[in-house]
Design an enzyme around this catalytic site. Sequence first.
Site, PDB file in Angstrom:
ATOM      1  N   ASP A   1       0.874  -1.367  -0.029  1.00  0.00           N
ATOM      2  CA  ASP A   1       0.001  -0.068   0.040  1.00  0.00           C
ATOM      3  C   ASP A   1       0.888   1.091  -0.013  1.00  0.00           C
ATOM      4  O   ASP A   1       1.896   1.495   0.871  1.00  0.00           O
ATOM      5  CB  ASP A   1      -0.850  -0.215   1.165  1.00  0.00           C
ATOM      6  CG  ASP A   1      -1.682   1.355   1.450  1.00  0.00           C
ATOM      7  OD1 ASP A   1      -2.045   1.950   0.380  1.00  0.00           O
ATOM      8  OD2 ASP A   1      -2.121   1.636   2.672  1.00  0.00           O
TER       9      ASP A   1
ATOM     10  N   ASP B   1      -4.342   3.790   2.883  1.00  0.00           N
ATOM     11  CA  ASP B   1      -5.668   3.490   3.191  1.00  0.00           C
ATOM     12  C   ASP B   1      -6.008   2.004   3.444  1.00  0.00           C
ATOM     13  O   ASP B   1      -7.242   1.575   3.300  1.00  0.00           O
ATOM     14  CB  ASP B   1      -6.417   3.698   1.831  1.00  0.00           C
ATOM     15  CG  ASP B   1      -6.055   3.123   0.644  1.00  0.00           C
ATOM     16  OD1 ASP B   1      -5.171   2.021   0.484  1.00  0.00           O
ATOM     17  OD2 ASP B   1      -6.803   3.157  -0.591  1.00  0.00           O
TER      18      ASP B   1
ATOM     19  N   ASP C   1      -1.669  -1.141  -3.830  1.00  0.00           N
ATOM     20  CA  ASP C   1      -2.157  -0.440  -4.997  1.00  0.00           C
ATOM     21  C   ASP C   1      -0.919  -0.485  -6.118  1.00  0.00           C
ATOM     22  O   ASP C   1       0.144  -1.102  -5.820  1.00  0.00           O
ATOM     23  CB  ASP C   1      -2.557   0.929  -4.864  1.00  0.00           C
ATOM     24  CG  ASP C   1      -1.375   1.620  -3.682  1.00  0.00           C
ATOM     25  OD1 ASP C   1      -0.122   1.436  -3.920  1.00  0.00           O
ATOM     26  OD2 ASP C   1      -1.767   2.153  -2.701  1.00  0.00           O
TER      27      ASP C   1
ATOM     28  N   ASP D   1      -4.669 -10.410 -15.538  1.00  0.00           N
ATOM     29  CA  ASP D   1      -5.570 -11.422 -15.114  1.00  0.00           C
ATOM     30  C   ASP D   1      -7.108 -11.326 -15.745  1.00  0.00           C
ATOM     31  O   ASP D   1      -7.681 -10.218 -15.474  1.00  0.00           O
ATOM     32  CB  ASP D   1      -6.037 -11.706 -13.567  1.00  0.00           C
ATOM     33  CG  ASP D   1      -6.284 -13.006 -13.106  1.00  0.00           C
ATOM     34  OD1 ASP D   1      -7.013 -13.600 -13.782  1.00  0.00           O
ATOM     35  OD2 ASP D   1      -5.959 -13.328 -12.017  1.00  0.00           O
TER      36      ASP D   1
ATOM     37  N   ASP E   1      -8.909 -16.842 -16.234  1.00  0.00           N
ATOM     38  CA  ASP E   1      -9.511 -17.283 -15.164  1.00  0.00           C
ATOM     39  C   ASP E   1     -10.414 -18.259 -15.623  1.00  0.00           C
ATOM     40  O   ASP E   1     -11.456 -18.031 -16.567  1.00  0.00           O
ATOM     41  CB  ASP E   1     -10.167 -16.182 -14.474  1.00  0.00           C
ATOM     42  CG  ASP E   1     -10.771 -16.661 -13.027  1.00  0.00           C
ATOM     43  OD1 ASP E   1     -10.027 -17.071 -12.065  1.00  0.00           O
ATOM     44  OD2 ASP E   1     -12.177 -16.646 -12.904  1.00  0.00           O
TER      45      ASP E   1
ATOM     46  N   GLU F   1      -6.604 -21.010 -16.802  1.00  0.00           N
ATOM     47  CA  GLU F   1      -6.839 -21.893 -15.492  1.00  0.00           C
ATOM     48  C   GLU F   1      -7.917 -22.986 -16.128  1.00  0.00           C
ATOM     49  O   GLU F   1      -9.072 -22.336 -16.434  1.00  0.00           O
ATOM     50  CB  GLU F   1      -7.312 -20.895 -14.582  1.00  0.00           C
ATOM     51  CG  GLU F   1      -7.627 -21.630 -13.235  1.00  0.00           C
ATOM     52  CD  GLU F   1      -8.383 -20.678 -12.258  1.00  0.00           C
ATOM     53  OE1 GLU F   1      -8.388 -20.832 -11.053  1.00  0.00           O
ATOM     54  OE2 GLU F   1      -9.285 -20.151 -12.714  1.00  0.00           O
TER      55      GLU F   1
ATOM     56  N   HIS G   1      -3.707 -17.360  -5.343  1.00  0.00           N
ATOM     57  CA  HIS G   1      -4.420 -16.516  -4.228  1.00  0.00           C
ATOM     58  C   HIS G   1      -5.634 -17.291  -3.863  1.00  0.00           C
ATOM     59  O   HIS G   1      -6.453 -16.877  -2.907  1.00  0.00           O
ATOM     60  CB  HIS G   1      -4.952 -15.311  -4.952  1.00  0.00           C
ATOM     61  CG  HIS G   1      -5.614 -15.713  -6.511  1.00  0.00           C
ATOM     62  ND1 HIS G   1      -5.211 -16.372  -7.539  1.00  0.00           N
ATOM     63  CD2 HIS G   1      -7.047 -15.574  -6.691  1.00  0.00           C
ATOM     64  CE1 HIS G   1      -6.096 -16.415  -8.471  1.00  0.00           C
ATOM     65  NE2 HIS G   1      -7.234 -16.249  -7.926  1.00  0.00           N
ATOM     66  N   ASP G   2      -5.939 -18.734  -4.580  1.00  0.00           N
ATOM     67  CA  ASP G   2      -7.068 -19.361  -3.983  1.00  0.00           C
ATOM     68  C   ASP G   2      -6.448 -20.509  -3.093  1.00  0.00           C
ATOM     69  O   ASP G   2      -7.475 -21.180  -2.558  1.00  0.00           O
ATOM     70  CB  ASP G   2      -7.520 -19.943  -5.185  1.00  0.00           C
ATOM     71  CG  ASP G   2      -8.636 -18.715  -5.891  1.00  0.00           C
ATOM     72  OD1 ASP G   2      -9.050 -17.929  -5.121  1.00  0.00           O
ATOM     73  OD2 ASP G   2      -8.824 -19.182  -7.195  1.00  0.00           O
TER      74      ASP G   2
END
Length: 546
Positions: A27, A31, A35, A104, A205, A247, A321-322
């Site tokens: 970040d 916030d 980013d 992605d 994806d 994927e 990430h999954d």
Amino acid sequence: MAEKDMTGKKWWKNAVVYQIYPKSFQDSDGDGVGDIRGMISRLDYLQELGIDAVWISPMYCSPQKDNGYDIADYREIDPMFGTLADMDELIAEAGKRGIRIIMDLVLNHTSNEHKWFLEAKKSKDNPYHDYYVWKDGVEGVYPNDMKATFGGPAWEWVPELQQYYFHQFAVEQPDLNWENPDVRQEIYDMIRWWMDRGAGGFRLDVIDQIAKEPDLGITSNGPRLHEFLRELSRETFQRGDLITVGEAWGATPENAKLYSNPDGSEFSMVFQFEHMVLDQQEGKEKWDLAPLPFIKLKKCLAKWQEALHETGWNSLFWDNHDLPRIVSRWGDDGRYRTESAKMLAAVLHGMQGTPYIYQGEELGMTNVKFTDISSYRDIETLNMYEERIQEGYEKDGVMRSIYAKSRDNARTPMQWNAEEHAGFTAGKPWIEVNPNYTEINAEAERKDPDSVWHFYQKLIRLRKENPVLADGAFNLLLPEDEQIFAYTRTDQETQMLVCANFTGEPASCPVLTEWQDAEILIHNYTGEPTEEMKPYEAVIAVRKRG
């Protein structure tokens, strides 16, 4: 960079890809959400590690019902991440460091706030109506009993149309109708637009689900799938020098040869997941835990290595990430965290395919155990918790499953240093930092030459220096051994051995005796390796043939 180098090989066969989950990487403005400017500030770190490309999870405009995989505008960056100008700068600055940016793409569905869907709901006669999958019906009587991946029916009633729309994931993620050629052309135009902006590749994806046939209960590998993919590739990817990966949870070695055909008619490579579902009870959900069947894992990986040799190309990964953190899943995140993280890396990076490193994997980051469900953010985790508690499951058992398999294990902030919030943000992070950041962080590991980070750096270098890693044939050794994972990679000039103890107990590996005269390229313990392997010990050795 040309698609082929002087020896005629595709560049991505020697590449290593790093995955960034943007909300959790860095970040820059306090916030609490990662980013693009934060990513730009860490490009030197990635260059030092040695990676060739960065795959970034979606940053398009999104209501964030599924953390960005519900896209409301494919051509705009969500303000939480920055602007299109920031994205252009990221692509340019990465390029200066020899790093490509892989975007992605979610082409199976959009957000229900996408302008196409907002128009589609207005009328059956609206030109956008047929961009999605609809069925006439009666409220409360679903077209069939298909279930959504995130729970509940796969159909949602729209009273003003007296129709249901189909959604394979969240109700806010209506599925696109790829049978409609207008949909396909919209998608191709959008991809070419990103190519013109300098995108170096795309990760697609759940791409095996675009040719769905809900009437027949078919969600993946539909009859027109490869027809659609070949058209997609002709209209977009084949017009540039890109790295593309599809994927495909339903991939088999046979259809993976279509996805990753060396002729480039579909993708550069495929993400398949057969090895990642072995530690769940057969026929049940990922939350229903089972011990890892180690011999089955070895044979599964070997099957893919042998099947795709010279006929396709695989993606090599433990984490994304999954998925939960691999060191907590199949290693040891306690006493032997460092050794097991290195061992798992050696086993993976020694195989044929393109390795993917998920952010923090190079540090040996671990799963997290939040004490209360309110600390979790993932829609899949929260829905499962609610459903199972209502069904009478014990809370402790449900939380054990979450600790083992929640997607939020991978989504806690990147651990940069031992300062507050691990150096991720000056504000309050969108999801809590794993408390072990004071011991496990990039700053400490870069200073320690024996760290997991330096081990990954060496592995990446090995891939650049040893052609056998890209091209060599794979041969599994000791297939029935319950502790040792050993294999060779062989080309015309070289033979390489990867030998690893996959357990926390000593193990005997007679193969190492036969390789005593070989050059040791990498070893996760000090001293010379012997037949008696230490817990989670791993060795990569090489010798000339003939």
